[in-house]
Design a protein around this motif. Structure first.
Motif, short mmCIF file in Angstrom:
data_model
loop_
_atom_site.label_atom_id
_atom_site.label_comp_id
_atom_site.label_asym_id
_atom_site.label_seq_id
_atom_site.Cartn_x
_atom_site.Cartn_y
_atom_site.Cartn_z
N GLU A 16 52.29 46.52 42.86
CA GLU A 16 51.30 45.46 43.02
C GLU A 16 49.95 45.89 42.47
O GLU A 16 49.27 45.11 41.80
CB GLU A 16 51.16 45.09 44.50
CG GLU A 16 52.35 44.31 45.05
CD GLU A 16 52.06 43.74 46.42
OE1 GLU A 16 51.11 42.94 46.53
OE2 GLU A 16 52.75 44.11 47.37
N TYR A 17 49.55 47.12 42.74
CA TYR A 17 48.29 47.62 42.22
C TYR A 17 48.32 47.72 40.70
O TYR A 17 47.34 47.38 40.02
CB TYR A 17 47.98 49.00 42.81
CG TYR A 17 47.66 48.99 44.28
CD1 TYR A 17 46.82 48.02 44.84
CD2 TYR A 17 48.20 49.95 45.14
CE1 TYR A 17 46.52 48.01 46.19
CE2 TYR A 17 47.91 49.95 46.49
CZ TYR A 17 47.07 48.99 47.01
OH TYR A 17 46.78 49.00 48.35
N ASP A 18 49.43 48.20 40.16
CA ASP A 18 49.56 48.31 38.71
C ASP A 18 49.45 46.93 38.05
O ASP A 18 48.76 46.75 37.05
CB ASP A 18 50.90 48.95 38.34
CG ASP A 18 50.92 50.45 38.61
OD1 ASP A 18 49.84 51.04 38.78
OD2 ASP A 18 52.02 51.02 38.67
N ASN A 19 50.18 45.97 38.61
CA ASN A 19 50.14 44.62 38.05
C ASN A 19 48.74 44.03 38.12
O ASN A 19 48.27 43.37 37.18
CB ASN A 19 51.12 43.72 38.80
CG ASN A 19 52.57 44.07 38.53
OD1 ASN A 19 52.88 44.71 37.53
ND2 ASN A 19 53.46 43.68 39.43
N TYR A 20 48.06 44.28 39.23
CA TYR A 20 46.68 43.81 39.38
C TYR A 20 45.78 44.45 38.32
O TYR A 20 45.00 43.76 37.65
CB TYR A 20 46.17 44.14 40.78
CG TYR A 20 44.68 44.05 40.93
CD1 TYR A 20 44.04 42.81 41.06
CD2 TYR A 20 43.89 45.20 40.95
CE1 TYR A 20 42.67 42.72 41.18
CE2 TYR A 20 42.52 45.12 41.07
CZ TYR A 20 41.91 43.88 41.19
OH TYR A 20 40.54 43.80 41.31
N SER A 21 45.89 45.76 38.14
CA SER A 21 45.05 46.47 37.18
C SER A 21 45.29 45.95 35.76
O SER A 21 44.34 45.72 35.01
CB SER A 21 45.34 47.98 37.24
OG SER A 21 44.98 48.51 38.48
N VAL A 22 46.56 45.76 35.42
CA VAL A 22 46.88 45.27 34.07
C VAL A 22 46.32 43.87 33.87
O VAL A 22 45.77 43.55 32.80
CB VAL A 22 48.40 45.29 33.84
CG1 VAL A 22 48.76 44.56 32.55
CG2 VAL A 22 48.91 46.72 33.79
N GLU A 23 46.44 43.02 34.88
CA GLU A 23 45.93 41.65 34.74
C GLU A 23 44.42 41.64 34.61
O GLU A 23 43.86 40.84 33.86
CB GLU A 23 46.37 40.81 35.94
CG GLU A 23 46.02 39.33 35.81
CD GLU A 23 46.65 38.68 34.59
OE1 GLU A 23 46.07 37.68 34.10
OE2 GLU A 23 47.71 39.14 34.12
N MET A 24 43.74 42.52 35.35
CA MET A 24 42.27 42.58 35.23
C MET A 24 41.87 43.01 33.82
O MET A 24 40.89 42.51 33.25
CB MET A 24 41.70 43.55 36.26
CG MET A 24 41.86 43.13 37.70
SD MET A 24 41.18 41.48 38.11
CE MET A 24 42.70 40.49 38.15
N ILE A 25 42.62 43.94 33.23
CA ILE A 25 42.33 44.36 31.86
C ILE A 25 42.59 43.22 30.89
O ILE A 25 41.83 42.97 29.96
CB ILE A 25 43.19 45.58 31.48
CG1 ILE A 25 42.81 46.79 32.35
CG2 ILE A 25 43.00 45.94 30.01
CD1 ILE A 25 43.74 47.96 32.20
N ARG A 26 43.70 42.50 31.13
CA ARG A 26 44.03 41.38 30.26
C ARG A 26 42.89 40.35 30.25
O ARG A 26 42.51 39.82 29.21
CB ARG A 26 45.33 40.72 30.73
CG ARG A 26 45.89 39.68 29.75
CD ARG A 26 47.10 38.97 30.35
NE ARG A 26 48.08 39.92 30.85
CZ ARG A 26 48.97 40.54 30.09
NH1 ARG A 26 48.98 40.32 28.79
NH2 ARG A 26 49.83 41.37 30.63
N ILE A 27 42.35 40.10 31.42
CA ILE A 27 41.24 39.14 31.53
C ILE A 27 40.00 39.69 30.84
O ILE A 27 39.32 38.98 30.07
CB ILE A 27 40.96 38.84 33.02
CG1 ILE A 27 42.13 38.06 33.63
CG2 ILE A 27 39.66 38.05 33.16
CD1 ILE A 27 42.05 37.92 35.13
N ASN A 28 39.68 40.96 31.08
CA ASN A 28 38.48 41.56 30.49
C ASN A 28 38.55 41.60 28.97
O ASN A 28 37.53 41.48 28.28
CB ASN A 28 38.28 42.98 31.02
CG ASN A 28 37.77 43.01 32.44
OD1 ASN A 28 37.17 42.04 32.91
ND2 ASN A 28 38.01 44.10 33.15
#
Length: 369
Positions: free
Chosen positions: A216-228
């Protein structure tokens, strides 16, 4: 961050500063008895089991046998003659069983394995295995004990196989630093390969228990990067996208920690914006109180005062340093006088910050120009 393509190294530096500030704030106002709040670099390697242990499992003995006779081990409890790195520590993790003495697999069981495996390099692999096996049997009835040992053997095999995936994709964090962006396609493929590897070694319930929260943390981190990294979105749209992703997460501890992380990020961003506009101490206190509560807001106000004091003394130090250099005095004499000025203006811990702080100020000045 629409200019991250033009200034990749500045982008990375900003990310690093935000991470450090976030961790510092977490440590400043978290309750003393609370679990550690999640704080993770957006460039975290997805298969970070090896990084957490700081060991190379590729040399772990392939011939270690989980079914070897218990009497062959020199250990009884598994805690005899602990290696130096584990001496004086408390065993991390847990072994949970149900009413039928069957093993209940939890994330704590993985932490227990990691605790002993962290001594790899100080102890031979066979010694570590005997230690883990003895600890489990000394603390756990059958059949749970044998079940736990079987999973430990699977875990070791899994850790041994992970480096091959790492080699296949290279150091994604280093690549992100060099390119100014994380290759999200490579991340997705790496995650897929890691998922397949886990399926080869573990039952589904073990995968969920061992890696569910991390995923869950990994998916969250990747999605935040995708947005940034989405240059088509404004800063406001990016913030909406972040909040939308968090709102759709299942209600669990991971989401609670991530929400707290988001509040801290908002705290940092709003603090920087308000300070740039000349906000008063009272205005900053009110904003912080709304986000993190009165006690934390008060402590952060104290940090502001300490930072302001340090800045004032640093400017005084720099002025006296420039004066000395302009006088063309003997270098040894100048250094002696500078040391005296440092001792007058700063305590020991502050003096250790001077070189790094001066470099940061120079970088800020260069970016402004």
């Amino acid at each position: 961050m629409s200019n991250n393509r033009r200034s990749p190294f500045l982008f990375i530096a900003i990310i690093a500063v935000i991470i450090l500030m976030t961790v510092a704030i977490i440590l400043w106002f978290k309750p003393k008895n609370s679990r550690t709040v999640f704080s993770q670099s957006p460039f975290t390697t997805i298969s970070n089991e090896i990084a957490n242990l700081s060991i190379d499992m590729t040399n772990f003995n392939d011939k270690v046998d989980p079914s070897s006779n218990q009497n062959s081990t020199p250990f009884t409890t598994g805690l005899e003659n602990l290696p130096r790195s584990l001496q004086g520590t408390t065993v991390d993790g847990e072994i949970i069983i149900d009413e039928q003495k069957q093993l209940v697999v939890t994330e704590g069981l993985r932490r227990l394995f990691d605790y002993f495996l962290s001594a790899f390099g100080e102890e031979e692999d066979t010694v570590i295995y005997d230690r883990v096996k003895s600890y489990i049997r000394n603390h756990t009835p059958e059949p749970a004990a044998s079940q736990a040992i079987t999973i430990f053997d699977q875990y070791v095999a899994y850790l041994k196989a992970l480096p091959e995936i790492e080699k296949r994709y290279g150091n994604l964090q280093l690549q992100a630093t060099e390119n100014g962006e994380l290759d999200l396609n490579a991340v997705a493929q790496q995650k897929q390969d890691v998922a397949k590897l886990r399926q080869q070694h573990f039952a589904k319930q073990t995968i969920t228990a061992f890696f569910g929260a991390q995923e869950e943390y990994d998916n969250y981190s990747v999605e935040m990067i995708r947005i940034n990294q989405n240059d088509q979105l404004s800063d406001a749209q990016k913030e909406v996208a972040r909040q939308d992703y968090i709102s759709r997460m299942p209600n669990n501890l991971a989401k609670a920690n991530i929400e707290q992380q988001a509040n801290l990020n908002a705290l940092i961003s709003r603090t920087e914006q308000m300070k740039a506009k000349g906000a008063t101490a009272e205005e900053l206190y009110k904003m912080r109180r709304e986000l993190v509560g009165a006690p934390a807001a008060a402590r952060l106000a104290q940090v502001d005062q300490e930072d302001a004091s340090f800045d004032q003394r640093f400017n005084q130090y720099q002025a006296q340093k420039q004066r000395l250099l302009s006088q063309n005095v003997d270098s040894a004499q100048a250094q002696t006088e500078l040391n005296q000025i440092e001792q007058q203006l700063f305590d020991e811990s502050e003096r250790k910050r001077l070189a790094g702080y001066a470099a940061l100020q120079q970088q800020k000045a260069a970016n402004t120009n």
